[in-house]
Scaffold this motif. Sequence first.
Motif, PDB file in Angstrom:
ATOM      1  N   ILE A  13       0.849  -1.188   0.000  1.00 57.32           N
ATOM      2  CA  ILE A  13       0.000   0.000   0.000  1.00 57.32           C
ATOM      3  C   ILE A  13       0.886   1.240   0.000  1.00 57.32           C
ATOM      4  O   ILE A  13       1.856   1.325   0.747  1.00 57.32           O
ATOM      5  CB  ILE A  13      -0.914   0.018   1.235  1.00 57.32           C
ATOM      6  CG1 ILE A  13      -1.829  -1.216   1.225  1.00 57.32           C
ATOM      7  CG2 ILE A  13      -1.742   1.285   1.297  1.00 57.32           C
ATOM      8  CD1 ILE A  13      -2.628  -1.398   2.493  1.00 57.32           C
ATOM      9  N   GLY A  14       0.546   2.198  -0.845  1.00 59.69           N
ATOM     10  CA  GLY A  14       1.313   3.432  -0.907  1.00 59.69           C
ATOM     11  C   GLY A  14       2.441   3.365  -1.907  1.00 59.69           C
ATOM     12  O   GLY A  14       2.476   2.495  -2.783  1.00 59.69           O
ATOM     13  N   ALA A  15       3.392   4.291  -1.782  1.00 60.62           N
ATOM     14  CA  ALA A  15       4.531   4.346  -2.699  1.00 60.62           C
ATOM     15  C   ALA A  15       5.491   3.203  -2.414  1.00 60.62           C
ATOM     16  O   ALA A  15       5.498   2.608  -1.336  1.00 60.62           O
ATOM     17  CB  ALA A  15       5.249   5.684  -2.560  1.00 60.62           C
ATOM     18  N   ILE A  16       6.334   2.910  -3.401  1.00 56.79           N
ATOM     19  CA  ILE A  16       7.261   1.790  -3.283  1.00 56.79           C
ATOM     20  C   ILE A  16       8.274   2.004  -2.162  1.00 56.79           C
ATOM     21  O   ILE A  16       8.845   1.056  -1.633  1.00 56.79           O
ATOM     22  CB  ILE A  16       7.974   1.546  -4.633  1.00 56.79           C
ATOM     23  CG1 ILE A  16       8.599   0.140  -4.647  1.00 56.79           C
ATOM     24  CG2 ILE A  16       9.010   2.638  -4.911  1.00 56.79           C
ATOM     25  CD1 ILE A  16       9.055  -0.304  -6.006  1.00 56.79           C
ATOM     26  N   ASP A  17       8.505   3.255  -1.758  1.00 52.76           N
ATOM     27  CA  ASP A  17       9.407   3.549  -0.639  1.00 52.76           C
ATOM     28  C   ASP A  17       9.002   2.797   0.620  1.00 52.76           C
ATOM     29  O   ASP A  17       9.850   2.477   1.459  1.00 52.76           O
ATOM     30  CB  ASP A  17       9.408   5.046  -0.336  1.00 52.76           C
ATOM     31  CG  ASP A  17       9.734   5.893  -1.544  1.00 52.76           C
ATOM     32  OD1 ASP A  17      10.773   6.554  -1.535  1.00 52.76           O
ATOM     33  OD2 ASP A  17       8.943   5.884  -2.510  1.00 52.76           O
ATOM     34  N   PHE A  18       7.694   2.525   0.784  1.00 53.69           N
ATOM     35  CA  PHE A  18       7.188   1.883   1.992  1.00 53.69           C
ATOM     36  C   PHE A  18       6.923   0.390   1.794  1.00 53.69           C
ATOM     37  O   PHE A  18       6.464  -0.277   2.716  1.00 53.69           O
ATOM     38  CB  PHE A  18       5.901   2.570   2.439  1.00 53.69           C
ATOM     39  CG  PHE A  18       6.042   4.058   2.609  1.00 53.69           C
ATOM     40  CD1 PHE A  18       6.751   4.594   3.668  1.00 53.69           C
ATOM     41  CD2 PHE A  18       5.503   4.933   1.666  1.00 53.69           C
ATOM     42  CE1 PHE A  18       6.903   5.960   3.815  1.00 53.69           C
ATOM     43  CE2 PHE A  18       5.651   6.299   1.793  1.00 53.69           C
ATOM     44  CZ  PHE A  18       6.351   6.821   2.875  1.00 53.69           C
ATOM     45  N   ALA A  19       7.249  -0.120   0.605  1.00 55.76           N
ATOM     46  CA  ALA A  19       6.948  -1.522   0.306  1.00 55.76           C
ATOM     47  C   ALA A  19       7.834  -2.475   1.103  1.00 55.76           C
ATOM     48  O   ALA A  19       7.414  -3.575   1.462  1.00 55.76           O
ATOM     49  CB  ALA A  19       7.107  -1.780  -1.188  1.00 55.76           C
ATOM     50  N   GLY A  20       9.072  -2.061   1.383  1.00 56.02           N
ATOM     51  CA  GLY A  20       9.983  -2.932   2.113  1.00 56.02           C
ATOM     52  C   GLY A  20       9.481  -3.264   3.498  1.00 56.02           C
ATOM     53  O   GLY A  20       9.594  -4.409   3.965  1.00 56.02           O
ATOM     54  N   LEU A  21       8.903  -2.284   4.179  1.00 54.35           N
ATOM     55  CA  LEU A  21       8.357  -2.512   5.519  1.00 54.35           C
ATOM     56  C   LEU A  21       7.206  -3.498   5.492  1.00 54.35           C
ATOM     57  O   LEU A  21       6.954  -4.195   6.474  1.00 54.35           O
ATOM     58  CB  LEU A  21       7.891  -1.185   6.122  1.00 54.35           C
ATOM     59  CG  LEU A  21       8.980  -0.160   6.452  1.00 54.35           C
ATOM     60  CD1 LEU A  21       8.331   1.151   6.861  1.00 54.35           C
ATOM     61  CD2 LEU A  21       9.879  -0.686   7.567  1.00 54.35           C
ATOM     62  N   GLN A  22       6.496  -3.550   4.371  1.00 55.83           N
ATOM     63  CA  GLN A  22       5.316  -4.401   4.271  1.00 55.83           C
ATOM     64  C   GLN A  22       5.622  -5.819   3.776  1.00 55.83           C
ATOM     65  O   GLN A  22       4.928  -6.771   4.153  1.00 55.83           O
ATOM     66  CB  GLN A  22       4.299  -3.746   3.336  1.00 55.83           C
ATOM     67  CG  GLN A  22       3.836  -2.363   3.815  1.00 55.83           C
ATOM     68  CD  GLN A  22       2.960  -1.660   2.788  1.00 55.83           C
ATOM     69  OE1 GLN A  22       1.915  -2.180   2.386  1.00 55.83           O
ATOM     70  NE2 GLN A  22       3.374  -0.471   2.355  1.00 55.83           N
ATOM     71  N   LEU A  23       6.659  -5.974   2.952  1.00 57.15           N
ATOM     72  CA  LEU A  23       6.903  -7.271   2.317  1.00 57.15           C
ATOM     73  C   LEU A  23       8.242  -7.920   2.656  1.00 57.15           C
ATOM     74  O   LEU A  23       8.383  -9.136   2.514  1.00 57.15           O
ATOM     75  CB  LEU A  23       6.787  -7.130   0.790  1.00 57.15           C
ATOM     76  CG  LEU A  23       5.431  -6.680   0.241  1.00 57.15           C
ATOM     77  CD1 LEU A  23       5.467  -6.607  -1.277  1.00 57.15           C
ATOM     78  CD2 LEU A  23       4.312  -7.614   0.701  1.00 57.15           C
ATOM     79  N   CYS A  24       9.245  -7.134   3.080  1.00 59.60           N
ATOM     80  CA  CYS A  24      10.569  -7.689   3.379  1.00 59.60           C
ATOM     81  C   CYS A  24      10.656  -8.110   4.845  1.00 59.60           C
ATOM     82  O   CYS A  24      10.029  -7.506   5.714  1.00 59.60           O
ATOM     83  CB  CYS A  24      11.676  -6.686   3.073  1.00 59.60           C
ATOM     84  SG  CYS A  24      11.741  -6.157   1.333  1.00 59.60           S
ATOM     85  N   ALA A  25      11.467  -9.121   5.107  1.00 62.27           N
ATOM     86  CA  ALA A  25      11.674  -9.601   6.476  1.00 62.27           C
ATOM     87  C   ALA A  25      12.509  -8.593   7.269  1.00 62.27           C
ATOM     88  O   ALA A  25      13.198  -7.751   6.687  1.00 62.27           O
ATOM     89  CB  ALA A  25      12.384 -10.955   6.440  1.00 62.27           C
ATOM     90  N   PRO A  26      12.475  -8.660   8.596  1.00 63.00           N
ATOM     91  CA  PRO A  26      13.364  -7.812   9.397  1.00 63.00           C
ATOM     92  C   PRO A  26      14.816  -8.040   8.998  1.00 63.00           C
ATOM     93  O   PRO A  26      15.241  -9.179   8.792  1.00 63.00           O
ATOM     94  CB  PRO A  26      13.101  -8.304  10.833  1.00 63.00           C
ATOM     95  CG  PRO A  26      11.718  -8.856  10.799  1.00 63.00           C
ATOM     96  CD  PRO A  26      11.576  -9.483   9.437  1.00 63.00           C
ATOM     97  N   GLY A  27      15.557  -6.957   8.860  1.00 66.45           N
ATOM     98  CA  GLY A  27      16.937  -7.064   8.399  1.00 66.45           C
ATOM     99  C   GLY A  27      17.077  -6.982   6.894  1.00 66.45           C
ATOM    100  O   GLY A  27      18.190  -7.040   6.362  1.00 66.45           O
ATOM    101  N   TRP A  28      15.950  -6.854   6.194  1.00 64.40           N
ATOM    102  CA  TRP A  28      15.927  -6.719   4.739  1.00 64.40           C
ATOM    103  C   TRP A  28      15.130  -5.465   4.389  1.00 64.40           C
ATOM    104  O   TRP A  28      14.334  -4.972   5.178  1.00 64.40           O
ATOM    105  CB  TRP A  28      15.272  -7.938   4.089  1.00 64.40           C
ATOM    106  CG  TRP A  28      16.020  -9.224   4.292  1.00 64.40           C
ATOM    107  CD1 TRP A  28      16.197  -9.900   5.476  1.00 64.40           C
ATOM    108  CD2 TRP A  28      16.679  -9.995   3.294  1.00 64.40           C
ATOM    109  NE1 TRP A  28      16.920 -11.037   5.272  1.00 64.40           N
ATOM    110  CE2 TRP A  28      17.233 -11.136   3.943  1.00 64.40           C
ATOM    111  CE3 TRP A  28      16.861  -9.848   1.922  1.00 64.40           C
ATOM    112  CZ2 TRP A  28      17.957 -12.108   3.253  1.00 64.40           C
ATOM    113  CZ3 TRP A  28      17.577 -10.829   1.219  1.00 64.40           C
ATOM    114  CH2 TRP A  28      18.114 -11.930   1.894  1.00 64.40           C
TER     115      TRP A  28
END
Length: 369
Positions: free
Chosen positions: A242-257
């Motif tokens: 949801i939102g811009a790709i800047d925030f996609a990592g928090l939603q789909l990547c594991a901690p440390g990624w």
Amino acid sequence: MKTLAALLLLSLCGGWNVAATSLAKRATLEEEIVAAALGNVEPHKGPSAKEIADAILEKLGDAQSEAGCRDGTVEGRFPVSCNVQACAGEWTGHIADASDQICADGWHVCSPAENGGNARDAVLVGTIDFVDGKNVDGCYAYNANNDFGKCRHLNCDESNANDMGAVGKKCNLKSGQKSCLNTGRIDLKGRACGFFKEGETDGLLCCKDVVSSYSESGCKDASTEATFPSTDLVQGCAGKWIGAIDFAGLQLCAPGWDICSPVDVSFHAALLKKISFSEASKPSGCFPYKASNDFGQCRPLDCSKQNNNDLGAVGKSCNLKSGQSSCLASGRIDLKNRACSTFTSGVTTGILCCKRKTYNIIVKTINIG
């Protein structure tokens, strides 16, 4: 007299992801780290200095428990990865056949050459900076040549291909040149090409073997949809954000990624430059990363500008352009339909996640009056 447990940042391998800025002076962050270490301590509850020391040293030991050296003693470790280590010992025969003599089971002599070498070894050796390489006591060879500032196949029959690459303060140090390392160039002295020579060679640089399955998923749901032979530090993760790709990592990547951002993060740029067009075009789906490939360059993504809005990606469902350049090692792959920064059903499968550069914490006990 009281004891102050000062947390000092040390770039070793595989620790917590913490900011590398004035760590020892930031009490709040220290408490959060301790909470992560102890597992049952609430942040801001003020654990004692002894709790800090015991918890962090235990974690530090766990992170570095595996030795890649046959004798169980590691002479050199490096900041980014525990999967490349300097191991002492004398070998017989050519370096290409020396793994079983010095490296532990499941490890081998690093062979990072661009032409015919091991692609994963190229990533591992490529994480070593000149400063870290020269800080190791001794001189430890790997199976590649650094002539002409390239990472080449070692060939003892050619005068321009017989300088064996190495790490260590006793080696031939050339800070301003390029090589298989991330920065600088280090060679074995004396051109003992491929073979052990007493007084010049102290051992080998050993790399961990590729495992058949990934021990760590870079995806938040622990299901990795896209992997690459050249590195396990980049993975494709499916899902809608949801939102811009800047925030996609928090939603789909594991901690440390985090979402791969090769323009903003030099470590991510180096990782993507190890992935060839052939590798990147094989995974099913299309996984974008945060950068634009317009004009055959790796450029900042700007959805408001026509020349910076082609979102880079990997996957067979993307827009494939084998003859162009990009953030990848070769070829160019973009998201179709210029669905610039937001998730688009039918076009976007997920995102490309990169491992963050990580740091371990070490404790020093300082007595103060």
